[in-house]
Design a protein around this motif. Structure first.
Motif, PDB file in Angstrom:
ATOM      1  N   VAL A 249     -50.273  15.229 -46.703  1.00 26.55           N
ATOM      2  CA  VAL A 249     -49.380  13.923 -46.277  1.00 26.55           C
ATOM      3  C   VAL A 249     -48.907  13.449 -48.130  1.00 26.55           C
ATOM      4  CG1 VAL A 249     -48.417  12.000 -45.880  1.00 26.55           C
ATOM      5  CG2 VAL A 249     -49.310  13.768 -44.244  1.00 26.55           C
ATOM      6  N   ASP A 250     -50.228  13.551 -48.575  1.00 26.24           N
ATOM      7  CA  ASP A 250     -49.931  13.017 -50.086  1.00 26.24           C
ATOM      8  C   ASP A 250     -48.801  13.810 -50.887  1.00 26.24           C
ATOM      9  OD1 ASP A 250     -51.439  10.460 -49.522  1.00 26.24           O
ATOM     10  OD2 ASP A 250     -53.955  11.305 -50.115  1.00 26.24           O
ATOM     11  N   ARG A 251     -49.564  15.116 -50.312  1.00 27.37           N
ATOM     12  CA  ARG A 251     -49.006  16.212 -51.412  1.00 27.37           C
ATOM     13  C   ARG A 251     -47.859  15.702 -51.102  1.00 27.37           C
ATOM     14  NH1 ARG A 251     -54.226  18.395 -50.662  1.00 27.37           N
ATOM     15  NH2 ARG A 251     -53.248  20.067 -48.489  1.00 27.37           N
ATOM     16  N   LEU A 252     -47.659  15.856 -49.665  1.00 27.77           N
ATOM     17  CA  LEU A 252     -46.050  16.003 -49.270  1.00 27.77           C
ATOM     18  C   LEU A 252     -45.184  14.968 -49.662  1.00 27.77           C
ATOM     19  CD1 LEU A 252     -45.896  17.527 -45.840  1.00 27.77           C
ATOM     20  CD2 LEU A 252     -45.226  18.250 -47.312  1.00 27.77           C
ATOM     21  N   MET A 253     -46.228  13.904 -49.905  1.00 29.83           N
ATOM     22  CA  MET A 253     -45.254  13.070 -50.233  1.00 29.83           C
ATOM     23  C   MET A 253     -44.862  12.846 -51.896  1.00 29.83           C
ATOM     24  SD  MET A 253     -45.089  10.225 -48.275  1.00 29.83           S
ATOM     25  CE  MET A 253     -44.546   8.471 -49.236  1.00 29.83           C
ATOM     26  N   ASP A 254     -45.480  13.342 -52.671  1.00 30.92           N
ATOM     27  CA  ASP A 254     -45.065  13.179 -53.978  1.00 30.92           C
ATOM     28  C   ASP A 254     -44.450  14.795 -54.250  1.00 30.92           C
ATOM     29  OD1 ASP A 254     -45.984  13.241 -56.995  1.00 30.92           O
ATOM     30  OD2 ASP A 254     -47.072  15.087 -57.057  1.00 30.92           O
ATOM     31  N   VAL A 255     -44.188  15.688 -52.960  1.00 29.02           N
ATOM     32  CA  VAL A 255     -43.444  17.041 -53.620  1.00 29.02           C
ATOM     33  C   VAL A 255     -42.028  16.134 -53.700  1.00 29.02           C
ATOM     34  CG1 VAL A 255     -42.487  18.813 -52.776  1.00 29.02           C
ATOM     35  CG2 VAL A 255     -44.707  18.795 -53.084  1.00 29.02           C
ATOM     36  N   THR A 256     -42.098  15.417 -52.280  1.00 33.40           N
ATOM     37  CA  THR A 256     -40.421  15.027 -51.706  1.00 33.40           C
ATOM     38  C   THR A 256     -40.318  13.499 -52.415  1.00 33.40           C
ATOM     39  OG1 THR A 256     -41.783  13.942 -50.080  1.00 33.40           O
ATOM     40  CG2 THR A 256     -40.826  15.973 -49.146  1.00 33.40           C
ATOM     41  N   ARG A 257     -40.516  13.459 -53.597  1.00 36.38           N
ATOM     42  CA  ARG A 257     -40.991  12.129 -54.185  1.00 36.38           C
ATOM     43  C   ARG A 257     -38.941  11.667 -54.642  1.00 36.38           C
ATOM     44  NH1 ARG A 257     -44.560  10.416 -59.263  1.00 36.38           N
ATOM     45  NH2 ARG A 257     -46.013  10.466 -57.640  1.00 36.38           N
ATOM     46  N   PHE A 258     -38.413  12.569 -55.135  1.00 34.00           N
ATOM     47  CA  PHE A 258     -37.381  12.561 -55.802  1.00 34.00           C
ATOM     48  C   PHE A 258     -35.680  12.514 -54.452  1.00 34.00           C
ATOM     49  CE2 PHE A 258     -33.397  14.866 -56.527  1.00 34.00           C
ATOM     50  CZ  PHE A 258     -32.759  13.883 -57.607  1.00 34.00           C
ATOM     51  N   LEU A 259     -36.268  13.243 -52.986  1.00 35.20           N
ATOM     52  CA  LEU A 259     -36.206  13.424 -52.160  1.00 35.20           C
ATOM     53  C   LEU A 259     -35.755  11.908 -51.901  1.00 35.20           C
ATOM     54  CD1 LEU A 259     -36.105  16.678 -50.139  1.00 35.20           C
ATOM     55  CD2 LEU A 259     -34.322  16.491 -51.378  1.00 35.20           C
ATOM     56  N   ARG A 260     -37.007  11.246 -51.995  1.00 34.44           N
ATOM     57  CA  ARG A 260     -36.986  10.226 -50.942  1.00 34.44           C
ATOM     58  C   ARG A 260     -36.611   9.053 -52.300  1.00 34.44           C
ATOM     59  NH1 ARG A 260     -42.171   8.746 -51.910  1.00 34.44           N
ATOM     60  NH2 ARG A 260     -42.633  11.159 -52.345  1.00 34.44           N
ATOM     61  N   PHE A 261     -36.379   9.362 -53.378  1.00 32.53           N
ATOM     62  CA  PHE A 261     -35.201   8.377 -54.198  1.00 32.53           C
ATOM     63  C   PHE A 261     -33.791   8.447 -53.751  1.00 32.53           C
ATOM     64  CE2 PHE A 261     -32.723   8.396 -57.927  1.00 32.53           C
ATOM     65  CZ  PHE A 261     -32.723   7.014 -58.566  1.00 32.53           C
ATOM     66  N   LEU A 262     -33.124   9.394 -53.379  1.00 31.07           N
ATOM     67  CA  LEU A 262     -32.510  10.183 -53.327  1.00 31.07           C
ATOM     68  C   LEU A 262     -31.814   9.031 -51.721  1.00 31.07           C
ATOM     69  CD1 LEU A 262     -31.238  13.428 -53.831  1.00 31.07           C
ATOM     70  CD2 LEU A 262     -31.136  11.593 -55.051  1.00 31.07           C
TER      71      LEU A 262
END
Length: 287
Positions: free
Chosen positions: A249-262
């Motif tokens: 989950v930590d790795r997924l949170m890092d990968v999806t950081r830009f999507l969460r910003f959007l």
């Protein structure tokens, strides 16, 4: 109809509700609670259960029904802080056509949390409406940081009424599907544990679940391993698996950081819903 008369105490109202439900369910052999889940197969359910079955559906039934349901049925409408969710979302007229009025026994507007409010019967249109307040049923034992799901609340309460009917759960998996999410205001783990215990004590049936417990059976086949040994080892393994999952989950949170910003940006500029505007107004008044 069970209302919310200010001069009537909870115990009196609850006793009256119990008697009404006993009368309502008299003559049925089965009561099937149908969750809004991808696991539900309506045609299979109709074939599995006899004509002496009452089917109970919840809220947005178009998630599981594709055409009017012709068997004996009731619709449970859960309330939120602003009244019945179906009423507040404007979905009453959308869900009622999914029932055959010749076999439909009306709507039950239910609350099970202290901040939830029941809606007037008139808000549901020209159908019979019952009100059911189960808030104090769960105060003694349900985790206080959460509120019971509608299906769990009704299921547990029905088991306390000594109805003499078989209660079966269909689609009660608590799993998030590709289409439908689960809400974090409920304690899903607590409910699944409780439902499984009731299932294994013969109080209810759960479609798609095994009554036996493989871990409990280990002690019977291998007496050198005590139940405590098995429970502690199972907890150890579960802890390791959760730790491994957290790393992923930590790795997924890092990968999806830009999507969460959007996503956050979109939510900040999106017009507020009527419910959110009402919440903001209530918070200002309490301010």
């Amino acid at each position: 109809m069970i209302g919310r008369d200010e001069g009537v105490g909870f115990e009196t109202r609850n006793s009256a509700a119990a008697e009404e439900w006993k009368s309502l369910l008299a003559g049925y052999s089965d009561v099937v609670l149908v969750a809004n889940s991808d696991e539900v197969d309506i045609e299979e359910l109709k074939a599995r259960f006899p004509e002496t079955t009452l089917f109970i559906f919840f809220n947005k039934v178009f998630k599981v029904l594709r055409e009017p349901f012709t068997r004996q049925a009731i619709l449970l409408s859960r309330s939120g802080t602003l009244g019945a969710n179906l009423v507040k979302s404007g979905k009453v007229d959308k869900v009622l056509p999914y029932f055959d009025m010749r076999t439909f026994h009306g709507v039950v507007n239910m609350k099970a949390g202290p901040n939830e409010q029941l809606s007037p019967a008139s808000d549901f249109g020209d159908v019979h409406v019952r009100h059911l307040d189960l808030t104090e049923v769960f105060t003694p034992f349900y985790p206080r940081a959460s509120v019971p799901t509608t299906g769990f609340a009704l299921c547990f309460w029905l088991t306390t009424l000594d109805l003499g009917v078989r209660i079966t759960l269909a689609g009660f998996s608590s799993k998030r599907s590709e289409r439908y999410k689960v809400f974090d205001v409920h304690d899903w783990t607590f409910e699944q544990v409780f439902l499984r215990l009731m299932f294994r004590k013969g109080k209810i049936d759960i479609i798609g679940r095994e009554a036996s417990n493989a871990y409990a059976d280990l002690s019977a086949y291998f007496p050198e391993y005590t139940p405590a040994d098995i429970a502690l080892t199972a907890n150890e393994i579960i802890g390791e698996r959760l730790s491994n999952l957290s790393s992923i989950v930590d790795r997924l949170m890092d990968v999806t950081r830009f999507l969460r910003f959007l996503d956050r940006t979109w939510k900040s500029i999106k017009p507020k819903s009527r419910k959110q505007r009402r919440w903001d107004a209530m918070e200002k008044k309490g301010g």
